[in-house]
Design an enzyme around this catalytic site. Structure first.
Site, PDB file in Angstrom:
ATOM      1  N   THR A  93       2.514  -1.269 -36.617  1.00 51.23           N
ATOM      2  CA  THR A  93       2.284  -2.430 -37.468  1.00 51.23           C
ATOM      3  C   THR A  93       0.873  -2.946 -37.213  1.00 51.23           C
ATOM      4  O   THR A  93       0.252  -2.635 -36.198  1.00 51.23           O
ATOM      5  CB  THR A  93       3.297  -3.547 -37.177  1.00 51.23           C
ATOM      6  OG1 THR A  93       3.132  -3.976 -35.817  1.00 51.23           O
ATOM      7  CG2 THR A  93       4.713  -3.057 -37.386  1.00 51.23           C
TER       8      THR A  93
ATOM      9  N   GLU B 261       8.760  -0.781 -40.742  1.00 59.31           N
ATOM     10  CA  GLU B 261      10.016  -0.517 -40.039  1.00 59.31           C
ATOM     11  C   GLU B 261      11.064   0.177 -40.913  1.00 59.31           C
ATOM     12  O   GLU B 261      12.107   0.606 -40.417  1.00 59.31           O
ATOM     13  CB  GLU B 261      10.600  -1.835 -39.519  1.00 59.31           C
ATOM     14  CG  GLU B 261       9.793  -2.502 -38.427  1.00 59.31           C
ATOM     15  CD  GLU B 261       8.682  -3.405 -38.937  1.00 59.31           C
ATOM     16  OE1 GLU B 261       8.173  -4.235 -38.171  1.00 59.31           O
ATOM     17  OE2 GLU B 261       8.297  -3.283 -40.129  1.00 59.31           O
TER      18      GLU B 261
ATOM     19  N   LYS C 267       5.698 -26.360 -44.918  1.00 62.59           N
ATOM     20  CA  LYS C 267       6.583 -27.505 -44.729  1.00 62.59           C
ATOM     21  C   LYS C 267       5.778 -28.785 -44.900  1.00 62.59           C
ATOM     22  O   LYS C 267       4.921 -29.102 -44.077  1.00 62.59           O
ATOM     23  CB  LYS C 267       7.253 -27.474 -43.362  1.00 62.59           C
ATOM     24  CG  LYS C 267       8.433 -28.443 -43.256  1.00 62.59           C
ATOM     25  CD  LYS C 267       9.265 -28.161 -42.024  1.00 62.59           C
ATOM     26  CE  LYS C 267      10.566 -28.971 -42.057  1.00 62.59           C
ATOM     27  NZ  LYS C 267      11.418 -28.684 -40.882  1.00 62.59           N
TER      28      LYS C 267
ATOM     29  N   TRP D 255      10.350 -27.760 -47.888  1.00 67.81           N
ATOM     30  CA  TRP D 255       9.723 -26.448 -47.935  1.00 67.81           C
ATOM     31  C   TRP D 255       9.060 -26.185 -49.286  1.00 67.81           C
ATOM     32  O   TRP D 255       9.612 -26.497 -50.342  1.00 67.81           O
ATOM     33  CB  TRP D 255      10.746 -25.354 -47.662  1.00 67.81           C
ATOM     34  CG  TRP D 255      11.350 -25.408 -46.290  1.00 67.81           C
ATOM     35  CD1 TRP D 255      12.616 -25.794 -45.962  1.00 67.81           C
ATOM     36  CD2 TRP D 255      10.706 -25.064 -45.060  1.00 67.81           C
ATOM     37  NE1 TRP D 255      12.800 -25.709 -44.609  1.00 67.81           N
ATOM     38  CE2 TRP D 255      11.644 -25.272 -44.024  1.00 67.81           C
ATOM     39  CE3 TRP D 255       9.437 -24.616 -44.720  1.00 67.81           C
ATOM     40  CZ2 TRP D 255      11.345 -25.035 -42.690  1.00 67.81           C
ATOM     41  CZ3 TRP D 255       9.137 -24.377 -43.399  1.00 67.81           C
ATOM     42  CH2 TRP D 255      10.084 -24.587 -42.400  1.00 67.81           C
TER      43      TRP D 255
END
Length: 550
Positions: free
Chosen positions: A180, A324, A434, A439
């Site tokens: 990654t 992944e 936030k 949110w």
């Protein structure tokens, strides 16, 4: 399982060699255009395997590549895994310290490197992490001037037999490896077993994946160092497709020429690639008549771009995945019962991350640990499992505890699921803003902003705010020649019609280019670092930065 019946990569090569021996593989290299057939490709794969064996590469050893998209790199895709070794593709755009860590952590025994990348590799080689590398092989006919003790690829394989006694490799044998990008700490290694890559190839070949057939001409623009070019070299080989590799740093002109001259029907890459091609085509006479599908991943494609390609008769198809996951997870195909739906419904479905490919399962978990309803409104973190999804990181037990649970990969993506099962990424868990205890989805704002015809790229981040904790700020790259003031006025008006006032960005900052990660995705980290102190608000609270308490 007995030898020969395991799920491994080699039968895909066998199929292409035997059924499509005369189908071409075309490669743009620093030495010009190279072309040969699957039959000749198979011979060279055997030569490479023999050369690696003579070097002492054994089952389980890792073969590193530091390369762009070309035929020599493609030869390593089948040679190393089929002899029981492990192909480790390394991102050459990473910082030197990351490359040192990756090579040392993986313990690569041999390293293939492109001529144009020698200068980038040389500083990293001085570290002790490279001590275990036995041989440097330059992907060319000759070795240019370099401080490395290296041999050319052609000299490396020259004289070796065009047949190889392939072993019966277990499906559990690691076949590939990719790290990654390491935007939050050291890169994490993901190992792909033979079975994982076999399963991913079959998932991709399904009609609801990214199928490639013997009448396709496939050009992977997504880098081969990035999760095996989304698995396309394996899928195209299994399907018997003609393959076209665009080589080092292709320009829009290079891509247009290859599409025209080679009859490319399917290609894939991040949106910035296709925005560049679109702009080039607008200024030049380009024949895109052969092109049928453009696969987009990494970030959302602007709707203006989707419309332009649609007008050329080219389908832009969104896909989503992760390192992944080998990596394809979902593709935004239309279900058959939606073919007669209104255009607005079709556009809505196609703009989402789509339907999970056959073979994978998912669940979406909210903050209370419960699965959400498929109503297109509730959201939570996406968890995925399946035969092409890893269940652990390489030598990183602390990361395993955080990112995996009972066989499920916790993706870190916050999503909704509509009644038809279409996934829509609301945000990365770390990117949700936030503000005033509520949110805000940065991804939703980005997609809406990029729907404006005057916007080429846009990203939204949360900037620290004295009163509201965070506030959204949009960073916008305008289309060349467009008046910024007009774009700002129209974008803000458009957003105000879609979202409550407290969702609206407190500022639109015009920039020349959105910073990119080493894999071409928007790098919000760079922008967050630049605006971490929140000074841009100068202590001024927006009139309405959070919903009313009631």
């Amino acid at each position: 399982m007995p030898g020969g019946t395991d799920m491994t990569l080699r039968p895909f090569l066998w199929r292409a060699e035997r059924l499509y021996p005369d189908t071409e593989i075309v490669s743009r290299t620093s030495e010009g255009i190279e072309r040969y057939t699957y039959a000749e490709y198979g011979d060279r794969v055997c030569q490479l395997a023999n050369a690696l064996a003579d070097l002492g590469i054994e089952e389980g050893d890792r073969v590193g590549t530091f390369c762009w998209n070309h035929h020599r790199h493609f030869e390593s895709y089948f040679a190393a895994p089929s002899m029981g070794a492990q192909l480790h593709t390394i991102n050459p755009l990473l910082p030197a310290e990351h490359i040192q860590y990756i090579v040392g952590n993986a313990e690569d025994k041999v390293l293939f490197v492109d001529p144009s990348l020698l200068e980038a590799l040389e500083p990293a080689v001085q570290s002790p992490e490279f001590d275990q590398v036995k041989r440097y092989v330059v992907m060319a006919s000759e070795v240019p001037e370099t401080d490395l003790d290296a041999v050319s690829y052609e000299a490396f394989i020259e004289g070796h037999d065009t047949e190889f006694d392939w072993p019966d490799v277990s499906q559990d044998q690691p076949a590939g490896m990719c790290y990654t990008s390491g935007t939050t700490g050291k890169p994490k290694g993901v190992e792909y077993t033979q079975q994982m890559l076999w399963a991913h190839t079959m998932e991709s070949l399904s009609p609801q994946g990214i199928p490639m057939a013997d009448d396709d001409v496939v050009m992977p623009v997504v880098p081969m160092f990035h999760v095996n070019a989304w698995g396309m070299p394996f899928t195209a080989t299994a399907g018997g497709s003609k393959q076209v590799y665009p080589g080092p740093s292709p320009t829009p002109e290079d891509l247009a020429k290859l599409i025209e001259e080679e009859g490319v029907t399917l290609t894939a890459g991040v949106p910035t690639v296709w925005l560049g091609l679109m702009d080039y085509c607008k200024e030049n006479d380009v024949d895109l008549s052969a092109l049928e599908r453009v696969i987009v991943g990494g970030s959302a494609a602007p709707k203006s771009m989707i419309r332009w390609f649609n007008d050329q008769g080219v389908e832009v198809l969104h896909a989503w995945g992760m390192t992944e996951m080998s990596p394809i997870g979902s593709v935004a195909h239309l279900k058959s019962d939606l073919e007669d739906a209104d255009d607005s419904v079709k556009v809505d479905k196609r703009s989402k991350q789509g339907l999970m490919v056959p073979g994978l399962e998912f669940r979406v978990i909210d903050d209370d640990g419960e699965e959400i309803d498929w109503n297109g409104e509730d959201f939570g973190e996406l968890w995925v499992r399946g035969p092409s999804v890893t269940t652990e990181y390489f030598a990183r037990p602390e990361a395993n505890e955080e990112d995996f649970e009972d066989g499920w990969l916790k993706t870190g993506d916050v999503v909704t699921v509509d009644a038809d099962g279409y996934l829509k990424i609301v945000d990365r868990a770390k990117d949700v803003i936030k503000s005033g205890g509520e949110w805000i989805s940065s991804v939703e704002l980005e997609n809406s902003i990029m729907a404006h015809d005057g916007v080429a790229e846009a990203t939204v981040i949360g900037v620290p705010h004295e009163k509201w904790q965070e506030r959204p700020v949009a960073f916008v790259v305008p289309v060349e020649g467009i008046d910024e003031a007009t774009v700002e006025e129209e974008v803000m008006e458009m957003l105000s019609e879609e979202y409550p006032k407290w969702w609206l960005p407190d500022d639109l900052v015009f920039i020349a280019e959105v910073p990119k990660t080493a894999t071409g995705k928007f790098s919000k980290k760079d922008l967050r670092d630049e605006y971490a102190d929140g000074d841009m608000f100068e202590g001024q609270a927006p009139e309405e930065a959070a919903p009313d308490d009631d």
